[in-house]
Motif scaffolding. Structure first.
Motif, PDB file in Angstrom:
ATOM      1  N   GLU A 190     -50.768 -10.636  -1.720  1.00  0.00           N
ATOM      2  CA  GLU A 190     -49.319 -10.483  -1.072  1.00  0.00           C
ATOM      3  C   GLU A 190     -48.705 -10.053  -3.017  1.00  0.00           C
ATOM      4  OE1 GLU A 190     -45.209  -9.572   0.464  1.00  0.00           O
ATOM      5  OE2 GLU A 190     -46.958 -11.164   1.381  1.00  0.00           O
ATOM      6  N   GLU A 250     -52.071 -32.697   9.297  1.00  0.00           N
ATOM      7  CA  GLU A 250     -51.284 -32.559   8.527  1.00  0.00           C
ATOM      8  C   GLU A 250     -50.142 -33.362   8.966  1.00  0.00           C
ATOM      9  OE1 GLU A 250     -48.916 -31.026   6.032  1.00  0.00           O
ATOM     10  OE2 GLU A 250     -51.154 -30.462   6.149  1.00  0.00           O
ATOM     11  N   THR A 283     -48.942 -14.328  -7.639  1.00  0.00           N
ATOM     12  CA  THR A 283     -49.926 -13.223  -6.358  1.00  0.00           C
ATOM     13  C   THR A 283     -50.404 -14.385  -5.154  1.00  0.00           C
ATOM     14  OG1 THR A 283     -50.543 -12.404  -7.561  1.00  0.00           O
ATOM     15  CG2 THR A 283     -51.785 -12.352  -5.386  1.00  0.00           C
ATOM     16  N   LYS A 284     -49.673 -14.554  -4.176  1.00  0.00           N
ATOM     17  CA  LYS A 284     -50.458 -15.216  -2.928  1.00  0.00           C
ATOM     18  C   LYS A 284     -51.892 -15.375  -2.667  1.00  0.00           C
ATOM     19  CE  LYS A 284     -46.012 -14.974  -0.014  1.00  0.00           C
ATOM     20  NZ  LYS A 284     -46.060 -15.251   1.054  1.00  0.00           N
ATOM     21  N   GLN A 285     -52.015 -16.687  -2.883  1.00  0.00           N
ATOM     22  CA  GLN A 285     -54.246 -16.592  -2.603  1.00  0.00           C
ATOM     23  C   GLN A 285     -53.863 -16.085  -1.212  1.00  0.00           C
ATOM     24  OE1 GLN A 285     -54.466 -20.789  -3.985  1.00  0.00           O
ATOM     25  NE2 GLN A 285     -55.368 -20.042  -5.603  1.00  0.00           N
ATOM     26  N   GLU A 286     -53.416 -16.717  -0.040  1.00  0.00           N
ATOM     27  CA  GLU A 286     -53.664 -16.453   1.123  1.00  0.00           C
ATOM     28  C   GLU A 286     -53.820 -14.888   1.565  1.00  0.00           C
ATOM     29  OE1 GLU A 286     -50.758 -18.004   0.988  1.00  0.00           O
ATOM     30  OE2 GLU A 286     -51.507 -19.550   0.114  1.00  0.00           O
ATOM     31  N   THR A 287     -53.464 -14.206   1.490  1.00  0.00           N
ATOM     32  CA  THR A 287     -52.494 -12.971   1.594  1.00  0.00           C
ATOM     33  C   THR A 287     -53.185 -11.731   0.690  1.00  0.00           C
ATOM     34  OG1 THR A 287     -50.541 -12.699   0.841  1.00  0.00           O
ATOM     35  CG2 THR A 287     -50.836 -12.975   3.165  1.00  0.00           C
ATOM     36  N   ASN A 293     -57.956 -26.064  15.250  1.00  0.00           N
ATOM     37  CA  ASN A 293     -56.923 -25.966  14.662  1.00  0.00           C
ATOM     38  C   ASN A 293     -55.420 -26.689  15.179  1.00  0.00           C
ATOM     39  OD1 ASN A 293     -53.974 -24.262  13.856  1.00  0.00           O
ATOM     40  ND2 ASN A 293     -53.874 -23.501  15.976  1.00  0.00           N
TER      41      ASN A 293
END
Length: 172
Positions: free
Chosen positions: A20, A121, A14-18, A114
């Motif tokens: 999904e 990064e 399971t993707k943490q962000e979405t 942003n």
């Protein structure tokens, strides 16, 4: 066997962000159909079956290692914008200029979150690339130095041990 098969068939990530969910079997299928796997398979095949008779095992392994960038050198050089023949002085110059250019603190107070995240990064990526190249340079220098020092069978150490043996025999 059975446990691994059950994980592949029924396991998911399971993707943490979405939130999904991706089943492991689907992820593996996508990977094995991806251009990355096609290129890796081609590289392995070329190194093992086409280059092996010409280069031998060691040469084929070295070619395979360099083509797969296992040590990260190719990616690090690309990140810093330097070519393969660049010496460490030029790598250091490129690193310093990119650090100054991408330092998050250099952004003005009007910079958005942003922009700061992107600069942070990029700064981190430049730092990691420099650390990778520095570590590889240190390891290669150490290997070269070890290779050039006399071995126990024929260098100074062997002479000293022969001399000790001769002096021991004379005492008898």
């Amino acid at each position: 066997g059975v446990f691994g098969g059950a994980i592949v068939q029924r396991g998911y990530i399971t993707k943490q962000e979405t939130g999904e969910t991706i089943y492991i079997k689907d992820g593996l299928r996508h990977f094995f159909n991806s251009p990355a796997w096609t290129q890796m398979r081609s590289t392995i095949y070329t190194a093992l079956f086409e280059e092996m008779p010409r280069l031998g095992w060691t040469g084929s392994w070295e070619k395979l290692k360099s083509s797969m960038d296992l040590d990260g050198e190719w990616h690090a050089r690309r990140t810093l914008g330097v070519v393969d023949s660049t010496n460490m002085t030029q790598v250091k110059r490129a690193h310093r200029s990119l650090v100054l250019e991408n330092h998050p603190d250099k952004l003005g107070p009007g910079a958005g979150d942003n922009e700061r995240a992107e600069a942070k990064e990029r700064f981190r990526e430049v730092q990691q690339a420099y650390e990778t190249l520095t570590k590889l340079h240190r390891e290669r220098s150490k290997e070269a130095k070890e290779a050039s020092t006399p071995s126990a069978s024929g260098g100074k150490g062997a002479y000293r041990s022969r001399r000790r043996r001769a002096s021991y025999r004379s005492e008898l």
